[in-house]
Write an enzyme that holds these catalytic residues in place. Structure first.
Site, PDB file in Angstrom:
ATOM      1  N   ASP A 431     -11.329  -0.017  -3.222  1.00  0.00           N
ATOM      2  CA  ASP A 431     -11.178   1.135  -3.819  1.00  0.00           C
ATOM      3  C   ASP A 431     -10.773   1.326  -2.157  1.00  0.00           C
ATOM      4  O   ASP A 431     -10.240   0.956  -1.307  1.00  0.00           O
ATOM      5  CB  ASP A 431     -12.426   1.088  -4.364  1.00  0.00           C
ATOM      6  N   ASP A 489      -8.077   5.390 -14.122  1.00  0.00           N
ATOM      7  CA  ASP A 489      -9.577   6.017 -14.172  1.00  0.00           C
ATOM      8  C   ASP A 489     -10.053   6.443 -15.136  1.00  0.00           C
ATOM      9  O   ASP A 489     -11.604   6.453 -15.507  1.00  0.00           O
ATOM     10  CB  ASP A 489     -10.226   6.982 -12.496  1.00  0.00           C
TER      11      ASP A 489
END
Ligand code: DGJ
Length: 700
Positions: A431, A489
Site C-alpha cells: 500500500d 477503494d
C-alpha cells in the site's frame, strides 16, 4: 538511411539522413512493404513547404525537437543553457530496435525506439553529460507527431474512490497539458492520453496514445500549432537541475500506441503485450481481503470464523489487511514497525496462517513499507529517515520514509525479508496511502523500484499487489514489478463499473483486483443488489471484501455459486480479448471478453440508471466471428436480476442460436432491468453458418 519499423499493422518511419537528428516521417498505419527507393521517396515527399516569416529551411519534427532547430513548440529534451542544435552521431538498427545517438554540446542523448510484435512503440532517452561542467536539464520528454485529423483528446482525472474519470476536449491552438505532482500517479493520474479523430469510441476512430511508464510525477501533452504536425509529448515531470559531469538521466519508457479501431484497438495491442511479460502462469486465486470485513479489529478469534466462511465459498487466498503490526490500532499511528503486534497476535501470525493453509487457502499480508508514523518506534529511533521534516503536513496522519537513503532501503528490505522468511506468505498487498508532497520525487521512485526488485529476487514466488489508497499508483513500470493492482477503494459497483471499464483500456482485466463488497458500500453509503456486485467483480481478479460471517445464508450460497462460475470462466476472462460497446444511452454499459479462438465469450449488460427510453436498444455483441453460429444464454452467476416488465423478450427463457453477424449487426432485445441490475450472457460457438442448410425462399 531511412528506417522502417513494421509490426502488427503499425509503421514507424525515421529519416536519419544527414547530420541532423532523425525526423519522424510517420507513426501510425502500416505503410506497407517499402523498398529503399519507396522509403526515400516517402521521406522526400513529406518535406513541407517553407512558409513566410519562419526558419528558412523546411521544419521537420525530429526525435529531439528544439529551439535551435526552429521548433518553438514544447521541446523534447531541454538543456536551456546550451545554444547549439542537436546533431546526430549515429543511428543503428537491430531488429525491431533503433538506437539514435545525438549530441547537444557536451550532452550525448541516446534515444531508443522499439516496435513490439503487438505494434506498441516504446521510446526513451538517456541524457549523459560528457563534459566537465554541470548541464542544466529542464525537460526529458518524448515528442511524437500525430496528424491534424487527430483533433479530439481523451485523458483521465479522478479522485479517491473515483479514479480514471475520462475527460474529452477538442483543443484549439496551444497546449493541453496534464502534469502530476503527487510523487505517485495519484487518483487523478492522466494515465493514457489519447488523440483521435473526432468522436472516436471503443470500436471506432483512429487513435494515437501515450502512457508514461513511471510511478512518480509525469506529464503528457497535446500541442497544436502552426508548426506543422500536432504532437503528443510525454515524460517524467522533471525538476530542473544540474546534470553533473559523467552522470546521466534516463527518461521513463513512453508507451505509444496507434489503432484505427478505437480504444478497444489500443487494448488489442496493449493487453497482449503486457501479457507477454506477465510472470503469472497459473489461475489467479479468488481472494478475500479483510479490510472492509474487520478493519482494525484483529485477533485470531475474530478472524477464524471468517477463514472458515471464506474456505466454504471457495476462496483461494486470504489476505490480512492493515491492523496486524505493532501498535497499529487505527490509521493514526504505528506505521513503520513491521513486526507482529504481540497484544492482538500473542502467538504471532503463525496460528492464523496455519488455519488459512489448513483450509486450503494461501495467505497474503498487507504492508505499507514506504511510510512511517511519528508515533512509531522506527521514527523515535530514526527521525532523520523521514523524507520531509516531522513538522510538515501529514496525510492520513503519516509521513514518508526517504527511500533514497541506503540505510532506509536496507532496513525495509530486512524487515520484509524477515516476514517473508518467517511466515508462509504467498502475497503482499503493498500500500501507499499519501502523496509525497516533495518536488523531486525521482530518488524516491528509484528507491521503491530497487526495494521491490530486491525482494522479488529474494522471494520470487511471492506475488505483489500495488495499492495506493485504491488506484493511486497504476502504471506500466509498476506493473512490471507487481502481479495485481487494487483498482479502487470503492466497492460500490455503480462507481466501480466505470473505473474498471476505463482502467481496463490500458491494463488487462486479470491485473485488476475486483471485490464483492457489502450491500451498503462503505465508500458511498449506497445500497446495491448482490447481482450487480457479483457481476462487477466477476470480470477482474475476483475477490471478496466483506465479513462473510455476517452475510445471510442465501447470499453466502450465491457468493459460493459466483466463485465457482468465476473459476470456470477465469481462463477465458483472463486471456480473452476485451470488447466494450459504445452505446447511445449512458445508463447502459456493455462489456465482454471473447476467447482468442472466438469460440466462447462472456458479456455483461449493466443498467446503471433509468434508461433514456422505455425500450433500450437491442444488445449488439462484438468481437465474434460473423461466419459462426453462436448459442447465447443468460448465465446464472448466483444472484438474479430485477426487472420491471410485463413480459421478457421470448429468447431469454431458453437462449437463442444465431449467426455471429446477426448478433453483432442486429442484436438482441434485453429484459427491462431496473437500475442497478445486470445480466451476464454466455456465448458459445456451435458451428459455422454455412454448415447449416439455407431455407428455401426468396430471401435466401
Ligand atoms: C488503503 C487501501 O486502499 C485499503 O484497501 C486498505 O488496505 C487500507 N489502505 C488500509 O489502511
Amino acid at each position: 538511411m531511412i528506417h522502417h519499423l513494421r509490426a502488427a499493422g503499425v509503421s514507424l518511419v525515421l529519416d536519419s539522413r544527414g547530420a541532423g537528428v532523425p525526423a519522424v516521417v510517420h507513426w501510425g498505419r502500416d505503410a506497407g512493404a517499402l523498398s529503399p527507393a519507396d522509403r526515400t521517396a516517402l521521406a522526400d515527399a513529406v518535406v513541407p513547404a517553407v512558409p513566410p516569416s519562419s526558419v528558412d529551411v523546411p521544419l521537420r519534427l525530429t526525435l529531439l525537437p528544439s529551439l535551435s532547430d526552429g521548433w518553438t513548440g514544447h521541446p523534447g529534451v531541454s538543456l536551456p543553457e546550451v545554444r547549439t542544435a542537436p546533431r546526430q552521431l549515429s543511428t543503428t538498427r537491430d531488429g525491431d530496435v533503433i538506437v539514435v545517438r545525438s549530441a547537444v554540446a557536451d550532452a550525448v542523448i541516446t534515444t531508443r525506439l522499439e516496435l513490439t510484435a503487438q505494434g506498441v512503440l516504446l521510446l526513451s532517452h538517456v541524457v549523459r553529460n560528457d563534459g566537465a561542467e554541470p548541464l542544466l536539464l529542464t525537460a526529458g520528454d518524448v515528442v511524437l507527431p500525430v496528424p491534424d485529423r487527430a483533433r479530439e483528446v481523451l485523458d483521465f482525472s479522478g479522485r479517491w474512490a473515483g479514479e480514471r474519470r475520462p475527460q474529452r476536449t477538442q483543443p484549439g491552438q496551444g497546449v493541453w497539458l496534464r502534469e502530476t505532482r503527487h510523487g505517485r500517479g495519484g487518483h487523478d493520474d492522466p494515465f493514457l492520453m489519447v488523440a483521435g479523430t473526432p468522436g472516436f469510441g471503443f470500436a471506432s476512430g483512429e487513435v494515437w496514445s501515450t502512457h508514461v511508464a513511471w510511478s512518480g510525477d509525469t506529464r503528457q501533452w497535446f500541442e497544436r500549432s502552426d508548426l506543422g504536425p500536432s504532437v503528443l509529448g510525454a515524460g517524467e515531470r522533471v525538476t530542473p537541475g544540474p546534470l553533473a559531469p559523467g552522470s546521466e538521466y534516463a527518461t521513463p519508457t513512453i508507451v505509444a500506441t496507434w489503432s484505427d479501431a478505437g480504444l478497444d484497438g489500443l487494448s488489442d495491442r496493449l493487453h497482449p503485450w503486457i501479457r507477454s511479460w506477465s510472470t503469472i502462469d497459473r489461475p489467479r486465486p479468488v481472494t478475500l481481503n479483510t479490510w472492509e470485513a474487520v478493519y482494525f479489529e484483529h485477533s485470531l478469534e475474530r478472524l477464524e470464523p471468517l477463514v472458515e466462511r471464506a474456505a466454504e465459498v471457495g476462496v483461494e487466498r486470504f489476505v490480512l489487511d492493515d491492523g496486524w503490526s505493532l501498535g497499529r490500532t487505527d490509521d493514526r499511528r504505528a506505521l513503520g514497525d513491521w513486526t507482529v503486534d504481540p497484544i492482538r497476535w500473542p502467538d504471532g501470525l503463525g496460528p492464523l496462517i496455519e488455519r488459512v493453509n489448513a483450509a486450503g487457502m494461501e495467505f497474503g499480508l498487507w504492508v505499507e513499507p514506504e511510510m512511517a508514523s511519528l508515533d512509531s518506534d522506527l521514527v523515535r529511533r530514526h527521525p532523520e529517515w523521514l523524507l520531509t521534516p516531522s513538522d510538515t503536513v501529514t496525510w492520513r496522519w503519516q509521513h514518508v520514509l526517504d527511500l533514497s537513503l541506503p540505510e532506509v532501503e536496507q532496513h525495509l528490505f530486512e524487515r520484509l525479508d524477515a516476514l517473508l522468511t518467517e511466515y508462509a506468505i504467498a502475497y503482499l498487498k503493498w500500500d501507499h496511502n499519501r502523496d509525497l508532497l516533495v518536488d523531486a520525487s525521482r530518488p524516491q521512485v528509484l528507491g521503491l523500484y530497487r526495494l521491490i526488485d530486491r525482494l522479488r529476487a529474494a522471494h520470487p514466488g511471492v506475488e505483489i499487489e500495488s495499492c495506493a489508497s485504491g488506484g493511486g499508483r497504476i502504471d506500466l513500470e509498476m506493473l512490471r514489478r507487481v502481479d495485481r493492482v487494487w483498482t479502487s477503494d470503492t466497492n460500490d459497483p455503480l462507481v466501480r463499473q466505470a473505473i474498471q471499464r476505463w482502467t481496463g483500456v490500458l491494463v488487462p482485466p486479470e491485473y485488476l483486483g475486483a471485490h464483492v463488497g457489502d450491500a451498503r458500500a462503505h465508500t458511498t453509503g449506497r445500497v446495491a443488489g448482490l447481482g450487480l456486485r457479483l457481476v462487477t467483480a466477476l470480470f477482474g481478479h475476483a475477490g471478496i471484501e466483506s465479513d462473510l460471517t455476517r452475510v445471510a445464508p442465501e447470499d453466502l450460497e450465491a457468493v459460493h455459486r459466483w466463485v465457482s462460475v468465476h473459476k470456470d470462466l477465469r481462463t477465458l476472462l483472463h486471456s480473452g480479448r476485451v470488447v466494450r460497446l459504445d452505446g447511445a444511452d449512458d445508463s447502459v454499459l456493455v462489456h465482454g471478453v471473447v476467447a482468442p479462438d472466438l469460440g466462447t465469450a462472456v458479456f455483461s449488460y449493466v443498467v446503471l440508471d433509468a434508461t433514456d427510453t422505455a425500450l433500450p436498444a437491442p444488445l449488439r455483441l462484438a468481437g465474434l466471428d460473423p461466419e459462426r453460429r453462436y448459442r447465447v444464454a443468460v448465465l446464472d452467476i448466483g444472484a438474479p436480476f430485477s426487472v420491471l416488465q410485463d413480459a421478457a423478450p421470448p429468447w431469454i427463457a431458453g437462449g437463442v442460436t444465431l449467426p455471429g453477424a446477426v448478433l453483432m449487426g442486429l442484436g438482441l432485445p434485453m429484459p427491462l432491468l431496473l437500475p442497478g441490475n445486470a445480466v451476464v450472457l454466455r456465448v458459445d460457438a456451435v458451428g459455422l453458418t454455412h454448415s447449416v442448410p439455407a431455407e428455401a425462399g426468396a430471401g435466401d
